[in-house]
Design a protein around this motif. Structure first.
Motif, PDB file in Angstrom:
ATOM      1  N   ILE A   1       6.349  -4.746   1.483  1.00  0.00           N
ATOM      2  CA  ILE A   1       5.363  -5.757   1.885  1.00  0.00           C
ATOM      3  C   ILE A   1       4.703  -5.364   3.210  1.00  0.00           C
ATOM      4  O   ILE A   1       3.482  -5.480   3.370  1.00  0.00           O
ATOM      5  CB  ILE A   1       6.032  -7.143   1.960  1.00  0.00           C
ATOM      6  CG1 ILE A   1       6.414  -7.609   0.549  1.00  0.00           C
ATOM      7  CG2 ILE A   1       5.111  -8.156   2.633  1.00  0.00           C
ATOM      8  CD1 ILE A   1       7.327  -8.817   0.513  1.00  0.00           C
ATOM      9  N   ALA A   2       5.491  -4.866   4.152  1.00  0.00           N
ATOM     10  CA  ALA A   2       4.938  -4.420   5.435  1.00  0.00           C
ATOM     11  C   ALA A   2       4.007  -3.222   5.243  1.00  0.00           C
ATOM     12  O   ALA A   2       2.936  -3.149   5.858  1.00  0.00           O
ATOM     13  CB  ALA A   2       6.066  -4.067   6.402  1.00  0.00           C
ATOM     14  N   VAL A   3       4.385  -2.293   4.378  1.00  0.00           N
ATOM     15  CA  VAL A   3       3.547  -1.119   4.113  1.00  0.00           C
ATOM     16  C   VAL A   3       2.253  -1.535   3.422  1.00  0.00           C
ATOM     17  O   VAL A   3       1.180  -0.992   3.714  1.00  0.00           O
ATOM     18  CB  VAL A   3       4.336  -0.070   3.294  1.00  0.00           C
ATOM     19  CG1 VAL A   3       3.423   0.982   2.718  1.00  0.00           C
ATOM     20  CG2 VAL A   3       5.409   0.570   4.165  1.00  0.00           C
ATOM     21  N   ALA A   4       2.321  -2.511   2.524  1.00  0.00           N
ATOM     22  CA  ALA A   4       1.106  -3.004   1.863  1.00  0.00           C
ATOM     23  C   ALA A   4       0.121  -3.559   2.888  1.00  0.00           C
ATOM     24  O   ALA A   4      -1.086  -3.312   2.790  1.00  0.00           O
ATOM     25  CB  ALA A   4       1.465  -4.073   0.835  1.00  0.00           C
ATOM     26  N   ALA A   5       0.638  -4.264   3.879  1.00  0.00           N
ATOM     27  CA  ALA A   5      -0.229  -4.773   4.948  1.00  0.00           C
ATOM     28  C   ALA A   5      -0.838  -3.620   5.737  1.00  0.00           C
ATOM     29  O   ALA A   5      -2.018  -3.653   6.095  1.00  0.00           O
ATOM     30  CB  ALA A   5       0.561  -5.690   5.874  1.00  0.00           C
ATOM     31  N   GLY A   6      -0.055  -2.578   5.992  1.00  0.00           N
ATOM     32  CA  GLY A   6      -0.565  -1.406   6.701  1.00  0.00           C
ATOM     33  C   GLY A   6      -1.641  -0.677   5.916  1.00  0.00           C
ATOM     34  O   GLY A   6      -2.649  -0.239   6.477  1.00  0.00           O
ATOM     35  N   ILE A   7      -1.448  -0.556   4.609  1.00  0.00           N
ATOM     36  CA  ILE A   7      -2.447   0.111   3.767  1.00  0.00           C
ATOM     37  C   ILE A   7      -3.748  -0.685   3.769  1.00  0.00           C
ATOM     38  O   ILE A   7      -4.839  -0.117   3.882  1.00  0.00           O
ATOM     39  CB  ILE A   7      -1.922   0.296   2.330  1.00  0.00           C
ATOM     40  CG1 ILE A   7      -0.793   1.322   2.319  1.00  0.00           C
ATOM     41  CG2 ILE A   7      -3.039   0.719   1.376  1.00  0.00           C
ATOM     42  CD1 ILE A   7      -0.036   1.379   1.005  1.00  0.00           C
ATOM     43  N   SER A   8      -3.645  -1.997   3.670  1.00  0.00           N
ATOM     44  CA  SER A   8      -4.862  -2.812   3.617  1.00  0.00           C
ATOM     45  C   SER A   8      -5.634  -2.796   4.936  1.00  0.00           C
ATOM     46  O   SER A   8      -6.835  -3.054   4.946  1.00  0.00           O
ATOM     47  CB  SER A   8      -4.525  -4.246   3.213  1.00  0.00           C
ATOM     48  OG  SER A   8      -3.729  -4.858   4.189  1.00  0.00           O
ATOM     49  N   THR A   9      -4.966  -2.464   6.045  1.00  0.00           N
ATOM     50  CA  THR A   9      -5.674  -2.358   7.327  1.00  0.00           C
ATOM     51  C   THR A   9      -6.078  -0.930   7.652  1.00  0.00           C
ATOM     52  O   THR A   9      -6.602  -0.668   8.733  1.00  0.00           O
ATOM     53  CB  THR A   9      -4.816  -2.926   8.478  1.00  0.00           C
ATOM     54  OG1 THR A   9      -3.600  -2.198   8.571  1.00  0.00           O
ATOM     55  CG2 THR A   9      -4.533  -4.397   8.272  1.00  0.00           C
TER      56      THR A   9
ATOM     57  N   ALA B   1      -2.437  -1.282  -2.233  1.00  0.00           N
ATOM     58  CA  ALA B   1      -1.892  -2.298  -1.331  1.00  0.00           C
ATOM     59  C   ALA B   1      -1.427  -3.521  -2.113  1.00  0.00           C
ATOM     60  O   ALA B   1      -0.347  -4.063  -1.850  1.00  0.00           O
ATOM     61  CB  ALA B   1      -2.933  -2.685  -0.284  1.00  0.00           C
ATOM     62  N   VAL B   2      -2.227  -3.951  -3.074  1.00  0.00           N
ATOM     63  CA  VAL B   2      -1.855  -5.123  -3.870  1.00  0.00           C
ATOM     64  C   VAL B   2      -0.611  -4.829  -4.710  1.00  0.00           C
ATOM     65  O   VAL B   2       0.329  -5.634  -4.742  1.00  0.00           O
ATOM     66  CB  VAL B   2      -3.036  -5.570  -4.764  1.00  0.00           C
ATOM     67  CG1 VAL B   2      -2.587  -6.611  -5.783  1.00  0.00           C
ATOM     68  CG2 VAL B   2      -4.164  -6.110  -3.911  1.00  0.00           C
ATOM     69  N   ILE B   3      -0.583  -3.680  -5.370  1.00  0.00           N
ATOM     70  CA  ILE B   3       0.561  -3.348  -6.228  1.00  0.00           C
ATOM     71  C   ILE B   3       1.829  -3.179  -5.402  1.00  0.00           C
ATOM     72  O   ILE B   3       2.895  -3.671  -5.787  1.00  0.00           O
ATOM     73  CB  ILE B   3       0.270  -2.074  -7.062  1.00  0.00           C
ATOM     74  CG1 ILE B   3      -0.847  -2.362  -8.061  1.00  0.00           C
ATOM     75  CG2 ILE B   3       1.515  -1.598  -7.781  1.00  0.00           C
ATOM     76  CD1 ILE B   3      -0.556  -3.478  -9.042  1.00  0.00           C
ATOM     77  N   ILE B   4       1.744  -2.513  -4.260  1.00  0.00           N
ATOM     78  CA  ILE B   4       2.937  -2.361  -3.418  1.00  0.00           C
ATOM     79  C   ILE B   4       3.394  -3.723  -2.898  1.00  0.00           C
ATOM     80  O   ILE B   4       4.587  -4.014  -2.865  1.00  0.00           O
ATOM     81  CB  ILE B   4       2.680  -1.376  -2.263  1.00  0.00           C
ATOM     82  CG1 ILE B   4       2.584   0.045  -2.798  1.00  0.00           C
ATOM     83  CG2 ILE B   4       3.788  -1.454  -1.218  1.00  0.00           C
ATOM     84  CD1 ILE B   4       2.217   1.079  -1.764  1.00  0.00           C
TER      85      ILE B   4
END
Length: 136
Positions: free
Chosen positions: A73-81, A22-25
């Motif tokens: 950025i949107a996908v990173a937020a999705g991964i972190s949730t 999530a951080v890297i994406i």
């Protein structure tokens, strides 16, 4: 009193790999968005001419990278949730980013090589954790 398996609460599985992905994406998405803005507004920033880019021109690449960056950025937020769709989208975006930076290699070689490497690590980080795991 002992608890039976049916009364125990099961903790969700967390994964440091998903947090890493999530951080890297997210960071790569931010950099790609900035790279896109540079391509749109300052074609002279790159060291090679537009004919040296594998496909398109810098303005087209700028719009592509801006769009890819926002989606990352949107996908990173999705991964972190812990969204399952975001893991799949993250893998697809990492593959697209790696291929895209391969085509952009002549214009920005060090950043392209770094992004391709991070894309490979991201794919690994998204595929290793068990299904249903969430970011730590």
């Amino acid at each position: 009193m002992t608890t039976t398996p049916s009364t125990r609460t099961r903790r969700p599985t967390t994964s440091g790999w998903l947090t890493f992905a999530a951080v890297i994406i997210g960071v790569t998405g931010l950099f790609n968005a900035i790279n896109g803005l540079v391509g749109i507004f300052d074609d002279d920033y790159y060291l090679v001419g537009e004919t040296d880019v594998l496909v398109f021109n810098f303005t087209t690449w700028g719009w592509i990278w801006l769009l890819v960056g926002f989606v990352q950025i949107a996908v990173a937020a999705g991964i972190s949730t812990g969204q399952t769709w975001a893991r799949t989208a993250g893998i697809v975006l990492a593959i697209l980013a790696a291929v895209g930076h391969l085509a952009f290699l002549a214009a920005f070689p060090w950043w392209s090589i770094l992004t391709i490497g991070l894309s490979v690590l991201t794919i690994y980080a998204l595929t290793v954790p068990p299904s249903g795991a969430s970011a730590a």
